[in-house]
Design a protein around this motif. Structure first.
Motif, PDB file in Angstrom:
ATOM      1  N   SER A  30      30.556  14.111 -18.758  1.00  0.00           N
ATOM      2  CA  SER A  30      31.362  15.069 -19.515  1.00  0.00           C
ATOM      3  C   SER A  30      32.660  15.418 -18.781  1.00  0.00           C
ATOM      4  N   TYR A  31      32.554  15.585 -17.471  1.00  0.00           N
ATOM      5  CA  TYR A  31      33.670  16.122 -16.705  1.00  0.00           C
ATOM      6  C   TYR A  31      34.475  15.009 -16.041  1.00  0.00           C
ATOM      7  N   MET A  32      35.790  15.135 -16.155  1.00  0.00           N
ATOM      8  CA  MET A  32      36.678  14.202 -15.481  1.00  0.00           C
ATOM      9  C   MET A  32      37.827  14.968 -14.851  1.00  0.00           C
ATOM     10  N   SER A  49      39.009  17.958 -17.218  1.00  0.00           N
ATOM     11  CA  SER A  49      38.554  17.955 -18.602  1.00  0.00           C
ATOM     12  C   SER A  49      37.041  18.116 -18.634  1.00  0.00           C
ATOM     13  N   ALA A  50      36.579  19.009 -19.501  1.00  0.00           N
ATOM     14  CA  ALA A  50      35.138  19.241 -19.626  1.00  0.00           C
ATOM     15  C   ALA A  50      34.506  18.366 -20.703  1.00  0.00           C
ATOM     16  N   ALA A  51      35.323  17.836 -21.590  1.00  0.00           N
ATOM     17  CA  ALA A  51      34.815  17.014 -22.689  1.00  0.00           C
ATOM     18  C   ALA A  51      36.011  16.424 -23.421  1.00  0.00           C
ATOM     19  N   ASP A  62      52.444  20.547 -12.884  1.00  0.00           N
ATOM     20  CA  ASP A  62      53.817  20.366 -13.377  1.00  0.00           C
ATOM     21  C   ASP A  62      54.265  18.914 -13.269  1.00  0.00           C
ATOM     22  N   GLY A  63      54.811  18.414 -14.378  1.00  0.00           N
ATOM     23  CA  GLY A  63      55.323  17.046 -14.410  1.00  0.00           C
ATOM     24  C   GLY A  63      54.301  16.024 -14.867  1.00  0.00           C
ATOM     25  N   TYR A  64      53.092  16.491 -15.163  1.00  0.00           N
ATOM     26  CA  TYR A  64      52.013  15.596 -15.569  1.00  0.00           C
ATOM     27  C   TYR A  64      51.491  15.989 -16.952  1.00  0.00           C
ATOM     28  N   VAL A  65      50.990  14.976 -17.655  1.00  0.00           N
ATOM     29  CA  VAL A  65      50.361  15.192 -18.953  1.00  0.00           C
ATOM     30  C   VAL A  65      49.071  14.379 -18.985  1.00  0.00           C
ATOM     31  N   VAL A  66      48.022  14.946 -19.571  1.00  0.00           N
ATOM     32  CA  VAL A  66      46.768  14.216 -19.717  1.00  0.00           C
ATOM     33  C   VAL A  66      46.319  14.288 -21.175  1.00  0.00           C
ATOM     34  N   SER A  67      45.425  13.393 -21.485  1.00  0.00           N
ATOM     35  CA  SER A  67      44.781  13.401 -22.790  1.00  0.00           C
ATOM     36  C   SER A  67      43.366  12.898 -22.619  1.00  0.00           C
ATOM     37  N   ARG A  68      42.510  13.267 -23.562  1.00  0.00           N
ATOM     38  CA  ARG A  68      41.132  12.781 -23.510  1.00  0.00           C
ATOM     39  C   ARG A  68      40.606  12.655 -24.939  1.00  0.00           C
ATOM     40  N   SER A  69      41.067  11.610 -25.584  1.00  0.00           N
ATOM     41  CA  SER A  69      40.632  11.371 -26.958  1.00  0.00           C
ATOM     42  C   SER A  69      39.231  10.774 -27.004  1.00  0.00           C
ATOM     43  N   LYS A  70      38.836  10.079 -25.930  1.00  0.00           N
ATOM     44  CA  LYS A  70      37.491   9.526 -25.819  1.00  0.00           C
ATOM     45  C   LYS A  70      36.870   9.985 -24.515  1.00  0.00           C
ATOM     46  N   THR A  71      35.565  10.180 -24.520  1.00  0.00           N
ATOM     47  CA  THR A  71      34.876  10.677 -23.340  1.00  0.00           C
ATOM     48  C   THR A  71      35.113   9.797 -22.121  1.00  0.00           C
ATOM     49  N   GLU A  72      35.184   8.497 -22.309  1.00  0.00           N
ATOM     50  CA  GLU A  72      35.228   7.594 -21.170  1.00  0.00           C
ATOM     51  C   GLU A  72      36.613   7.391 -20.564  1.00  0.00           C
ATOM     52  N   ASN A  73      37.654   7.843 -21.232  1.00  0.00           N
ATOM     53  CA  ASN A  73      39.012   7.607 -20.735  1.00  0.00           C
ATOM     54  C   ASN A  73      39.749   8.915 -20.482  1.00  0.00           C
ATOM     55  N   PHE A  74      40.511   8.918 -19.410  1.00  0.00           N
ATOM     56  CA  PHE A  74      41.258  10.133 -19.044  1.00  0.00           C
ATOM     57  C   PHE A  74      42.574   9.706 -18.394  1.00  0.00           C
ATOM     58  N   PRO A  75      43.536   9.264 -19.172  1.00  0.00           N
ATOM     59  CA  PRO A  75      44.811   8.805 -18.596  1.00  0.00           C
ATOM     60  C   PRO A  75      45.684   9.961 -18.136  1.00  0.00           C
ATOM     61  N   SER A  93      34.731  11.624 -11.952  1.00  0.00           N
ATOM     62  CA  SER A  93      33.924  12.100 -13.072  1.00  0.00           C
ATOM     63  C   SER A  93      32.654  12.726 -12.533  1.00  0.00           C
ATOM     64  N   SER A  94      32.054  13.586 -13.354  1.00  0.00           N
ATOM     65  CA  SER A  94      30.855  14.294 -12.937  1.00  0.00           C
ATOM     66  C   SER A  94      29.997  14.595 -14.147  1.00  0.00           C
ATOM     67  N   GLU A  95      28.694  14.531 -13.938  1.00  0.00           N
ATOM     68  CA  GLU A  95      27.792  14.773 -15.055  1.00  0.00           C
ATOM     69  C   GLU A  95      27.583  16.251 -15.318  1.00  0.00           C
ATOM     70  N   SER A  96      27.913  17.096 -14.354  1.00  0.00           N
ATOM     71  CA  SER A  96      27.682  18.521 -14.538  1.00  0.00           C
ATOM     72  C   SER A  96      28.609  19.288 -13.621  1.00  0.00           C
ATOM     73  N   VAL A  97      28.675  20.583 -13.816  1.00  0.00           N
ATOM     74  CA  VAL A  97      29.524  21.411 -12.968  1.00  0.00           C
ATOM     75  C   VAL A  97      29.007  21.436 -11.537  1.00  0.00           C
TER      76      VAL A  97
END
Lengths: 112, 116
Positions: A30-32, A49-51, A62-75, A93-97
């Motif tokens: 879930s977590y990335m 990202s939590a999900a 600052d100066g960065y942007v992220v997205s997470r449209s799919k669980t497996e990717n975090f550009p 990535s992490s399965e839990s907090v």
């Protein structure tokens, strides 16, 4: 293969260019997270990202942007690269907090 | 905000000897997790050991053990019978599960050299 992969491993870009660092994990964690590592600073959190579709700023966003449209990717995107963004970037990535997190191999980015 | 301090930028140890790396942290939480990571020249971040704050017993993983002093907010790493392959950057990290999706907070690291 199961794991967390980052690409590219090395990148040189020019000031002002947009560049995207990719991160893909196969565990459905879930977590990335995105960190940057600089000499004398250790690892500092950029975004996390939590999900899917849920992201939060970290210590140095600052100066960065992220997205997470799919669980497996975090550009991670640098919208207009600056020399101060020269660094080594780690995705995790992490399965839990409570998890320790599993890290990718890092991307060394040089902005010239 | 939580902070993690590693006061030794560099350490060295003779092969087969024991070395202790220091880490202190600042938090108002009572439940949290502490970690030590190793980063060899390959750049890979490798989890060495993990400690839950609610456990009084110090964690141990083969030659690696910790001295967890909760009241003092101290979490040192002891490496016994040091080997050449132990040479690396070592990072102490903190995480609390109580606030939702909280990430790891890292110290600035200690570079360990092992002398043959």
């Amino acid at each position: 293969d199961a794991g967390i992969t980052q690409s590219p491993r090395y990148k040189i870009t020019e000031t002002g260019r947009q560049v995207t660092l990719m991160c893909h994990q196969t565990w459905s964690h879930s977590y990335m997270f995105w960190y940057r590592q600089d000499l004398g600073h250790g690892l500092r959190l950029i975004y996390y990202s939590a999900a899917a579709d849920i992201t939060d700023k970290g210590e140095v966003p600052d100066g960065y942007v992220v997205s997470r449209s799919k669980t497996e990717n975090f550009p991670l995107t640098l919208e207009s690269a600056t020399r101060s963004q020269t660094s080594v970037y780690f995705c995790a990535s992490s399965e839990s907090v409570a998890g320790s997190g599993t890290f990718g191999s890092g991307t060394r980015l040089t902005v010239v | 905000a939580q902070t993690v301090t590693q006061s030794q930028p560099e350490m060295s140890v003779q092969e087969a000897e024991t070395v202790t790396l220091s880490c202190t942290y600042d938090t108002s939480e009572s439940d949290y997790y502490l970690f030590w990571y190793k980063q060899p020249p390959s750049r890979q971040m490798i989890l060495v050991i993990r400690q839950e704050a609610y456990k009084q017993q110090n964690a141990t993983e083969n030659r690696f053990s910790v001295n967890f002093q909760k009241a003092a907010k101290s979490f040192s790493l002891k490496i016994s019978d040091s080997q050449l392959g132990d040479a690396a950057m070592y990072f102490c990290a903190y995480r609390t599960p109580l606030s939702g999706n909280t990430p790891l907070v890292f110290g600035k690291g200690t570079r360990l050299s092992v002398i043959a």
